[in-house]
Enzyme design. Structure first.
Site, mmCIF file in Angstrom:
data_model
loop_
_atom_site.group_PDB
_atom_site.id
_atom_site.type_symbol
_atom_site.label_atom_id
_atom_site.label_comp_id
_atom_site.label_asym_id
_atom_site.label_seq_id
_atom_site.Cartn_x
_atom_site.Cartn_y
_atom_site.Cartn_z
ATOM 1 N N THR A 99 0.844 -1.191 0.000
ATOM 2 C CA THR A 99 0.000 0.000 0.000
ATOM 3 C C THR A 99 0.881 1.244 0.000
ATOM 4 O OG1 THR A 99 -0.124 0.266 2.406
ATOM 5 C CG2 THR A 99 -1.719 -1.236 1.390
ATOM 6 N N CYS A 100 0.237 2.412 -0.207
ATOM 7 C CA CYS A 100 0.907 3.712 -0.116
ATOM 8 C C CYS A 100 0.245 4.561 0.967
ATOM 9 C CB CYS A 100 0.845 4.434 -1.456
ATOM 10 S SG CYS A 100 1.736 3.628 -2.776
ATOM 11 N N SER A 101 -0.194 3.910 2.005
ATOM 12 C CA SER A 101 -0.920 4.585 3.076
ATOM 13 C C SER A 101 -0.021 4.803 4.285
ATOM 14 C CB SER A 101 -2.141 3.750 3.483
ATOM 15 O OG SER A 101 -2.781 4.315 4.610
#
Length: 599
Positions: free
Chosen positions: A311-313
């Site tokens: 993810t890119c969270s």
């Protein structure tokens, strides 16, 4: 569009009809209405700036968004090399011809420079200021270099490190297609396949096939089903060993979320939340539930051995919490081995990466040189009942073409040593047997020759001469020893030349004589040891060197006890078997030492 109109001072756009870009009717209509109300819009924006005490329209945005905009303007560009069309050395040469200079790190960027990434060997980093010049190069026009966010390259390389040569990969979301193409480039085009889920539109399918053809990717197969609805027992997915899961996330770890969402075809509804610098709690719950559902589904494929979750969270609810919930759910797919977290498979290049790796996660923090990225690798535990031998590993490697030029039929050094030992052992045994036979034959020849022993001489005479020689040899020693003159013992038998051997000894002698006759046409025969039965004659111990200091004081000798009437006739059957044990020989006893101690 409003920002663009304000940036142009509410003036009409020039050169709308461009040959390269065909105008879109809907966009032209919206722009026409905005321009018709330019006076009212300018007045409304002025009142808003006065209300918020803002110098420009950018200052109206939240502080987090403004910092993201500043980072995005200076964030380096990442481009991966399509090694199916060009090698890394050729890319370096082409960039050098275009005026680019290779430097060691991002900190040394200055104008037309670039460097290699520390995590991915096929990833190049460029300054953000040269984006227009890069896109004008033939390397980008011919799909030899492709711009993409680094997080996608990290996910692809994580999958590559888990693959064997003939394993297939399943990608849950198609995204922009560049991630799928990168995965195809890193795999074997002949033995591995890359399956992609969720390609429902015919237009999208044609677009992706055209992209993959231009990039020369031949092992990609598009699937129309969603990832959560696809059957895990599908026959065409039987060789899938790794699943790459790139679920939709909040994207708050990206400096330029608008560009990222549009390029990777993420959820456009997040743009409203991202403009406020955070995501609503209800929206975040929906995202985490969908992420957990997809990860749990990936763990249900019984033949799959690993899952890469990326993810890119920046929210732990989308990262560690989802992974831990999936691991505790117990959904491993039938009787398959359970999953466990694996340490990061990518190189760790800084202290923060090493700290997060202690939890078996890989994380890139949001910084001036990269976006945020979270990667978790889930792998099945090894079945203890499955043991792979060295021969099986070599056979698999040979089938994959990894042992070209290596002869597998050639035995190892250990096997060669065993074979040599097996060959040398019979030779040593045969040599030893031959030596024993030669000594036996020598003894027989010595005992049967009449010229060597005088019939009138006794053993005592031989011993006297020998003892005299020994005394002469040891006369120069520092410690003087007394000479013991052994006397002849009339009870000892005398060796005569006409002494007859036993019948068994004669047979052995005749057999040895027969074997020793050389024949030119016969091959070399290996002699075998033969047991010899000698006459009941006991001789005292004899040391050829004549050194009594070597004889222990507690040494025992044996002698016959019988009548003095004759040599052999004087020994009766009962008296010949009777042995009397005595210590050091007395002056009246004989000290004759025998020349063959093994008898």
């Amino acid at each position: 569009m409003l920002y663009d109109l304000q940036d142009r001072k509410f003036e009409a756009r020039q050169n709308i009809d461009d040959d390269d870009n065909e105008p879109i009717a809907e966009v032209q209509e919206v722009e026409h209405y905005l321009y018709s109300f330019k006076t009212k819009l300018a007045a409304a924006l002025a009142r808003c700036r006065i209300k918020h005490d803002a110098l420009s329209i950018e200052c109206i945005l939240p502080e987090t968004i403004r910092k993201q905009e500043q980072r995005a303007s200076a964030l380096p560009l990442f481009a991966w090399v399509n090694t199916l069309k060009v090698s890394l050395e050729e890319v370096h040469s082409a960039l050098q011809k275009e005026g680019f200079t290779r430097v060691e790190s991002v900190s040394k960027f200055d104008g037309y420079t670039y460097c290699l990434d520390t995590h991915c060997e096929d990833l190049l980093i460029f300054p953000s200021a040269v984006k227009e010049q890069l896109l004008a190069l033939e390397l980008f026009a011919q799909y030899k270099l492709l711009l993409q966010d680094k997080s996608r390259s990290l996910a692809v390389h994580s999958v590559k490190s888990l693959l064997n040569m003939d394993d297939d990969i399943l990608i849950a979301h198609v995204g922009s297609g560049l991630t799928v193409a990168h995965m195809s480039v890193l795999t074997n085009q002949e033995t591995s396949k890359v399956f992609v889920c969720g390609v429902k539109s015919v237009t999208k399918e044609a677009e992706l096939k055209n992209l993959f053809t231009q990039m020369e990717c031949k092992n990609i197969e598009l699937l129309h089903e969603d990832f959560t609805s696809i059957e895990s027992t599908d026959h065409k997915l039987r060789k899938v060993k790794v699943i790459l899961l790139l679920p939709r996330c909040s994207g708050l770890g990206v400096s330029n979320p608008i560009e990222f969402i549009l390029n990777e075809h993420e959820d456009a509804e997040l743009l409203r939340d991202l403009s406020q610098g955070s995501v609503a709690e209800d929206k975040l719950n929906v995202l985490t539930q969908q992420q957990l559902k997809e990860l749990s589904r990936a763990m249900q494929f019984s033949k799959v051995q690993a899952v890469v979750y990326c993810t890119c969270s920046i929210y732990p609810e989308e990262n560690e919490a989802v992974v831990n919930k999936a691991l505790t759910s117990g959904l491993e797919g039938g009787k398959a081995q359970p999953y466990r977290l694996c340490p990061p498979v990518l190189p760790l290049c800084c202290k923060s990466e090493i700290n997060t790796s202690a939890e078996n996660f890989f994380r890139l923090e949001l910084s001036d040189i990269s976006n945020c990225c979270f990667i978790a690798v889930l792998a099945r535990e090894r079945d203890p009942s499955e043991t792979v031998s060295v021969k099986d590993v070599l056979a698999r490697a040979a089938a994959k073409g990894l042992l070209e030029g290596i002869d597998l039929a050639k035995p190892s050094k250990r096997e060669e040593k065993k074979k040599k030992k097996q060959k040398v052992t019979p030779t040593k045994t045969a040599t030893k047997e031959a030596a024993i036979q030669s000594r036996i034959q020598e003894f027989l020849d010595r005992e049967t020759k009449p010229n060597k022993i005088d019939p009138d001489s006794s053993v005592s005479n031989i011993t006297v001469s020998t003892s005299q020689k020994a005394i002469n040899q040891t006369s120069d020693s520092t410690q003087v020893k007394k000479t013991v003159k052994p006397l002849s013992n009339p009870s000892l038998p005398v060796m005569l030349k006409n002494t007859a051997l036993s019948s068994s000894a004669q047979k052995v002698f005749e057999r040895q004589r027969t074997v020793r006759k050389p024949k030119s046409e016969d091959k070399l025969m290996v002699l075998k040891p033969v047991e010899i039965v000698l006459p009941p004659v006991m001789m005292p111990y004899f040391n050829p060197q004549g050194n009594r200091s070597q004889i222990s004081s507690n040494h025992y000798y044996y002698h016959w006890v019988g009548t003095k009437g004759g040599i052999y006739g004087s020994l009766s059957p009962s008296s010949s078997k009777k042995l009397i044990k005595s210590k050091e020989p007395s002056p009246s006893s004989s000290a004759v030492k025998h020349t063959r101690p093994w008898l």
